[in-house]
Design an enzyme around this catalytic site. Structure first.
Site, mmCIF file in Angstrom:
data_model
loop_
_atom_site.group_PDB
_atom_site.id
_atom_site.type_symbol
_atom_site.label_atom_id
_atom_site.label_comp_id
_atom_site.label_asym_id
_atom_site.label_seq_id
_atom_site.Cartn_x
_atom_site.Cartn_y
_atom_site.Cartn_z
ATOM 1 C CG HIS A 1 -7.559 -9.491 -19.437
ATOM 2 N ND1 HIS A 1 -8.807 -8.996 -19.759
ATOM 3 C CD2 HIS A 1 -7.534 -10.765 -19.906
ATOM 4 C CE1 HIS A 1 -9.501 -9.923 -20.412
ATOM 5 N NE2 HIS A 1 -8.751 -11.006 -20.507
ATOM 6 C CB ILE B 1 -9.061 0.368 -0.331
ATOM 7 C CG1 ILE B 1 -10.306 -0.363 -0.846
ATOM 8 C CG2 ILE B 1 -8.890 1.698 -1.064
ATOM 9 C CD1 ILE B 1 -11.625 0.335 -0.509
ATOM 10 C CB THR C 1 -10.896 -1.924 2.692
ATOM 11 O OG1 THR C 1 -9.720 -1.105 2.575
ATOM 12 C CG2 THR C 1 -11.821 -1.372 3.766
ATOM 13 C CG HIS D 1 -4.573 -8.698 -22.539
ATOM 14 N ND1 HIS D 1 -5.673 -7.902 -22.332
ATOM 15 C CD2 HIS D 1 -5.040 -9.886 -22.995
ATOM 16 C CE1 HIS D 1 -6.765 -8.578 -22.639
ATOM 17 N NE2 HIS D 1 -6.413 -9.787 -23.055
ATOM 18 C CG ASP E 1 -3.676 -2.985 8.148
ATOM 19 O OD1 ASP E 1 -4.296 -4.078 8.029
ATOM 20 O OD2 ASP E 1 -4.250 -1.884 8.045
ATOM 21 C CG HIS E 2 -4.467 -3.027 12.752
ATOM 22 N ND1 HIS E 2 -3.771 -2.028 12.082
ATOM 23 C CD2 HIS E 2 -5.712 -2.540 12.947
ATOM 24 C CE1 HIS E 2 -4.568 -0.988 11.908
ATOM 25 N NE2 HIS E 2 -5.750 -1.282 12.413
ATOM 26 C CB CYS F 1 -5.072 -3.265 4.800
ATOM 27 S SG CYS F 1 -5.935 -2.495 3.434
HETATM 28 C C1 RB5 Z 1 -7.261 0.169 9.491
HETATM 29 O O1 RB5 Z 1 -8.231 0.513 10.441
HETATM 30 C C2 RB5 Z 1 -7.846 0.278 8.087
HETATM 31 O O2 RB5 Z 1 -8.038 1.617 7.765
HETATM 32 C C3 RB5 Z 1 -6.942 -0.393 7.083
HETATM 33 O O3 RB5 Z 1 -6.782 -1.732 7.435
HETATM 34 C C4 RB5 Z 1 -7.417 -0.410 5.648
HETATM 35 O O4 RB5 Z 1 -8.719 -0.878 5.554
HETATM 36 C C5 RB5 Z 1 -7.197 0.822 4.889
HETATM 37 O O5 RB5 Z 1 -7.468 0.920 3.690
#
Ligand code: RB5
Length: 145
Positions: A98, A69, A67, A133, A8-9, A65
């Site tokens: 693993h 996450i 994070t 594993h 993503d951005h 992205c």
């Molecule tokens: C975008 O602002 C941010 O929420 C996304 O890149 C990511 O970190 C989400 O988990």
């Protein structure tokens, strides 16, 4: 090995550098977006990329992205995907050995480019250990139905 990559951005700048790095290492990849640094929703790139890996069209996938996450949560909802969020090289090595992870997630706002390159090189170059594993992975697959 064919690699699907997307961001993503929040991961756009790091993805550009990782794509250059993949080329320098001799890997073939397809960029599933995003294609500008404009704000967008990470599920819109994470799901198509994960589905392209799950279908067998691509052997591995890399998602970035802010994070790492959000994209890893999306990818791990796709049947057959084992996506590992890594911020260090040891985790990148162990998740291949693993977990036989077929997707790597990283945070463009969390790690620097040199760490990301080291993670990518290690993750792509490390083999699954198998043995006990494999039994554990079979239990994950059984849960997917
Ligand atoms: C975008 O602002 C941010 O929420 C996304 O890149 C990511 O970190 C989400 O988990």
């Amino acid at each position: 090995m064919k690699i699907a990559i997307a961001s993503d951005h929040g991961g756009f700048a790091l993805k550009q550098q990782i794509m250059e790095y993949l080329t320098s290492l001799g890997y073939e990849y397809k960029d599933f977006g995003c294609y500008t640094a404009d704000s967008m929703d990470y599920p819109d790139i994470a799901f198509p990329t994960a589905q392209a890996v799950a279908s067998g069209e691509f052997e591995r996938g890399i998602l970035i992205c802010g994070t790492g996450i959000g994209v890893s949560i999306c990818a791990n909802k796709v049947k057959g995907i084992r996506c590992a969020l890594c911020s260090d090289v040891v985790s990148a090595e162990l998740t291949r050995q693993h977990n036989d992870s077929n997707m790597l997630a990283m945070g463009g706002r969390i790690i620097g480019v040199e760490v990301a390159k080291a993670i990518v090189k290690t993750w792509l170059g490390t083999e699954f250990t198998g043995g006990r594993h494999q039994r554990r992975i079979d239990k994950i697959s059984a849960c997917e139905g």
